[in-house]
Scaffold this motif. Structure first.
Motif, PDB file in Angstrom:
ATOM      1  N   UNK A 199       0.817  -1.361  -0.005  1.00  0.00           N
ATOM      2  CA  UNK A 199       0.110   0.094  -0.042  1.00  0.00           C
ATOM      3  C   UNK A 199       0.865   1.350   0.005  1.00  0.00           C
ATOM      4  N   UNK A 200       1.907   1.397   0.685  1.00  0.00           N
ATOM      5  CA  UNK A 200       2.827   2.375   0.749  1.00  0.00           C
ATOM      6  C   UNK A 200       3.570   2.647  -0.475  1.00  0.00           C
ATOM      7  N   UNK A 201       3.997   1.417  -0.988  1.00  0.00           N
ATOM      8  CA  UNK A 201       4.678   1.766  -2.444  1.00  0.00           C
ATOM      9  C   UNK A 201       3.845   2.245  -3.417  1.00  0.00           C
ATOM     10  N   UNK A 202       2.690   1.541  -3.730  1.00  0.00           N
ATOM     11  CA  UNK A 202       1.783   1.736  -4.734  1.00  0.00           C
ATOM     12  C   UNK A 202       0.923   3.172  -4.565  1.00  0.00           C
ATOM     13  N   UNK A 203       0.674   3.327  -3.388  1.00  0.00           N
ATOM     14  CA  UNK A 203      -0.484   4.571  -3.058  1.00  0.00           C
ATOM     15  C   UNK A 203      -1.776   4.285  -3.343  1.00  0.00           C
ATOM     16  N   UNK A 204      -2.785   5.101  -3.370  1.00  0.00           N
ATOM     17  CA  UNK A 204      -4.097   5.088  -3.959  1.00  0.00           C
ATOM     18  C   UNK A 204      -4.448   5.276  -5.036  1.00  0.00           C
ATOM     19  N   UNK A 205      -3.535   4.693  -6.162  1.00  0.00           N
ATOM     20  CA  UNK A 205      -3.611   4.912  -7.761  1.00  0.00           C
ATOM     21  C   UNK A 205      -5.053   4.372  -7.864  1.00  0.00           C
ATOM     22  N   UNK A 206      -5.921   5.126  -8.610  1.00  0.00           N
ATOM     23  CA  UNK A 206      -7.231   4.554  -9.099  1.00  0.00           C
ATOM     24  C   UNK A 206      -7.518   5.567 -10.236  1.00  0.00           C
ATOM     25  N   UNK A 207      -8.445   4.753 -10.998  1.00  0.00           N
ATOM     26  CA  UNK A 207      -8.946   5.575 -12.164  1.00  0.00           C
ATOM     27  C   UNK A 207     -10.255   5.272 -12.235  1.00  0.00           C
ATOM     28  N   UNK A 208     -11.329   6.216 -12.954  1.00  0.00           N
ATOM     29  CA  UNK A 208     -12.554   6.074 -13.225  1.00  0.00           C
ATOM     30  C   UNK A 208     -12.628   5.260 -14.325  1.00  0.00           C
ATOM     31  N   UNK A 209     -13.206   4.185 -14.154  1.00  0.00           N
ATOM     32  CA  UNK A 209     -13.576   3.111 -15.270  1.00  0.00           C
ATOM     33  C   UNK A 209     -14.766   2.295 -14.903  1.00  0.00           C
ATOM     34  N   UNK A 210     -15.317   1.569 -15.821  1.00  0.00           N
ATOM     35  CA  UNK A 210     -16.559   0.772 -15.863  1.00  0.00           C
ATOM     36  C   UNK A 210     -15.971  -0.611 -16.132  1.00  0.00           C
ATOM     37  N   UNK A 211     -16.344  -1.646 -14.924  1.00  0.00           N
ATOM     38  CA  UNK A 211     -16.505  -3.031 -15.197  1.00  0.00           C
ATOM     39  C   UNK A 211     -17.352  -3.719 -16.067  1.00  0.00           C
ATOM     40  N   UNK A 212     -17.183  -4.336 -17.120  1.00  0.00           N
ATOM     41  CA  UNK A 212     -18.054  -4.889 -17.968  1.00  0.00           C
ATOM     42  C   UNK A 212     -18.784  -6.050 -17.145  1.00  0.00           C
ATOM     43  N   UNK A 213     -19.612  -5.798 -16.173  1.00  0.00           N
ATOM     44  CA  UNK A 213     -20.397  -6.773 -15.590  1.00  0.00           C
ATOM     45  C   UNK A 213     -21.136  -7.797 -16.407  1.00  0.00           C
ATOM     46  N   UNK A 214     -21.933  -7.140 -17.396  1.00  0.00           N
ATOM     47  CA  UNK A 214     -22.559  -8.033 -18.085  1.00  0.00           C
ATOM     48  C   UNK A 214     -21.692  -8.984 -18.897  1.00  0.00           C
ATOM     49  N   UNK A 215     -20.622  -8.708 -19.408  1.00  0.00           N
ATOM     50  CA  UNK A 215     -19.797  -9.472 -20.165  1.00  0.00           C
ATOM     51  C   UNK A 215     -19.244 -10.524 -19.393  1.00  0.00           C
ATOM     52  N   UNK A 216     -18.713 -10.011 -18.114  1.00  0.00           N
ATOM     53  CA  UNK A 216     -18.109 -10.939 -17.143  1.00  0.00           C
ATOM     54  C   UNK A 216     -19.127 -12.089 -16.818  1.00  0.00           C
ATOM     55  N   UNK A 217     -20.225 -11.853 -16.401  1.00  0.00           N
ATOM     56  CA  UNK A 217     -21.378 -12.558 -15.943  1.00  0.00           C
ATOM     57  C   UNK A 217     -21.812 -13.438 -16.860  1.00  0.00           C
ATOM     58  N   UNK A 218     -21.788 -13.110 -18.173  1.00  0.00           N
ATOM     59  CA  UNK A 218     -22.229 -14.039 -19.251  1.00  0.00           C
ATOM     60  C   UNK A 218     -21.137 -15.186 -19.568  1.00  0.00           C
TER      61      UNK A 218
END
Length: 517
Positions: A199-218
């Motif tokens: 956690x200390x090395x990477x930090x809180x790097x995030x990005x606004x993104x959408x997960x393809x839940x429909x594709x993953x579920x299918x």
């Protein structure tokens, strides 16, 4: 695993070349990574002991392996997207925690179904470890340090595959099969203790993104339907409504998945990369490796203990002959390429090794010497090892740079999905052949239920199969011969599958890179 590659490219400018605590972070990631491949290769050694202890049928025992492979294959891409949203360090820690809980469940399970559930949960956690672990290394390392870090990543994965069978064999013999999962708990607990450094090395790097839940579920539902049909075909009947319904559901779900992927903005799988002949041809090499190598890795230990009469520990040691190539050949292939040898030439050599090695493995029998069986196992391992170091790079070279991340996801999906299917096909064929042989061979002696005998024998529980068959002179020998004959029949089937796929690959790669119709 596309998201980690994309993230690495996005964050590279903002990431310093040397991150404080990067050495400890690397150690933590590699420790968790080691557990996953060692678990895949090592659990197979424990299957006969698990089956005997829990009195499990062949279908339930198959899911100890299949549940993990299926979950790992289906969730790898999804975890890449999830890591975008919740952060790489958090995704890595969540995966390690899931794997730890799953290993506890498997270690204390009192029935095969609980182990199957635990292994499925472990597959989900393992997918997170690999997807987020790779992204973490891309974040904190640059230049030659990054190359060295990923070299260690691959080396540790190879060591896990190679040492998994022998380590598990020793544990089963000395402490019992439950301690295989207990060891996973211990190692992952240590990794989680070191997660604050990540956690200390990477930090809180995030990005606004959408997960393809429909594709993953299918995709998950489609793979599950296919696996249920394959695994349960022998027990339910290949023409039964349930099995045919499973295959029909797979076709329908796959069609819907394809349609969804063409319409969403950020699909889980970019189907456009499948239009390039070279990319498809190179990616299919992973399928050959699944049928030619992974099936042997999973089921050869049961053959050695059931037919060869070896101890579990010795079977694990003999498996080193099969896995040695995974350690040695990737590095050798890389050096040959750097000296001017064509990567495609080496890929052709790897295909030839897988086909020839599976065919040569028919020398196995109830009485075999290590010297006789060593060559086929070394050749099969070499085939796997040579291609392991080349396929991903050659596949990514075949697509535009902006699609490299998605292409990597497609390759890994084909690799992991085909492994799950290949292992399931082997298990289903073994059960079906044994059931057919024993149904016609046992009634003459007034034995018990041939289907139950076949189930016990397919799990590697020879003693239980002999008891169910009524014992008596010659019964055990007949069962051993039946297993041996089934093994050899399956070997020829695997050889045929590998040969046909290899010819398709050669045809695709011999043509100029272009869009397939």
């Amino acid at each position: 695993m596309s998201a980690p590659d994309d993230l690495a490219a996005t964050d590279r400018v903002a990431t310093p070349p040397a991150v404080r605590g990067s050495g400890l972070t690397l150690a933590v990631v590699l420790l968790a990574v080691f557990v996953v491949p060692s678990s895949i290769s090592g659990t197979a050694v424990a299957l006969p002991a698990i089956g005997a202890d829990l009195d499990s049928g062949v279908a339930g025992l198959q899911w100890v392996v299949n549940a993990f492979n299926l979950a790992f294959a289906c969730f790898t891409l999804a975890w890449g997207s999830i890591a975008d949203i919740i952060g790489r360090a958090r995704a890595f820690a969540a995966g390690a925690a899931l794997y730890l809980v799953a290993s506890v469940i498997s270690a204390v399970a009192g029935n095969i179904y609980l182990i199957d559930a635990g292994r499925a949960l472990a597959g989900i956690g393992g997918a997170a470890i690999f997807a987020a672990g790779g992204a973490i290394l891309s974040t904190i390392f640059t230049g030659t340090q990054r190359a060295r870090a990923f070299g260690l990543f691959g080396a540790v994965a190879g060591i896990g595959v190679a040492l998994g069978p022998s380590l598990s064999g020793v544990i089963v013999e000395g402490l019992g099969w439950r301690w295989i999962f207990g060891l996973h708990v211990i190692v992952l607990a240590v990794a989680l203790l070191g997660s604050p450094a990540v956690f200390r090395a990477v930090g809180g790097v995030r990005r606004q993104a959408s997960v393809d839940f429909a594709g993953a579920g299918l995709f998950i539902l489609a793979m599950l339907a296919l696996m249920i049909g394959i695994v349960q075909g022998g027990e339910w009947g290949w023409t039964s409504t349930a099995v045919l319904g499973s295959f029909a559901a797979f076709v329908v779900l796959l069609a819907v998945f394809t349609a969804v992927q063409r319409r969403v903005a950020h699909p889980m799988l970019d189907l456009s990369v499948l239009r390039d002949r070279r990319f498809v041809g190179v990616s299919l090499v992973t399928v050959v490796a699944s049928f030619g190598f992974v099936t042997m890795l999973t089921y050869l230990p049961s053959y050695l203990t059931t037919v060869g009469g070896t101890s579990t520990a010795l079977a694990g040691v003999l498996m080193v002959l099969l896995t040695a190539g995974v350690l040695v050949c990737p590095l050798a292939a890389g050096k040959l390429v750097s000296r001017g040898v064509s990567p495609l030439t080496l890929i052709y050599v790897s295909l030839a090794c897988l086909v020839a090695g599976d065919a040569a493995a028919t020398v196995f029998g109830p009485s075999f010497s290590v010297g006789v069986v060593a060559l086929p196992l070394l050749v099969i391992g070499a085939g796997m090892g040579i291609s392991t170091g080349l396929v991903d790079g050659q596949a990514l070279d075949a697509v535009p740079a902006e699609k490299a991340g998605m292409a990597a996801g497609v390759v890994n999906t084909m690799r992991l999905g085909s492994e799950a299917i290949a292992v399931a096909v082997y298990g289903a064929l073994l059960a079906a052949i044994l059931r057919s042989t024993l149904t016609t061979g046992l009634p003459a002696s007034g034995a018990g239920d041939p289907a139950r005998v076949a189930g016990d024998l397919a799990t590697g529980n020879l003693a239980a199969a002999a008891r169910t068959a009524g014992g008596g002179a010659g019964v055990t020998d007949f069962l051993v011969r039946s297993y041996d004959d089934a093994f050899h029949t399956i070997l020829w089937v695997l050889t045929g599958i590998c040969l046909v796929l290899s010819l398709v690959i050669v045809a695709l790669l011999r043509k100029p890179a272009q869009v397939v119709a």
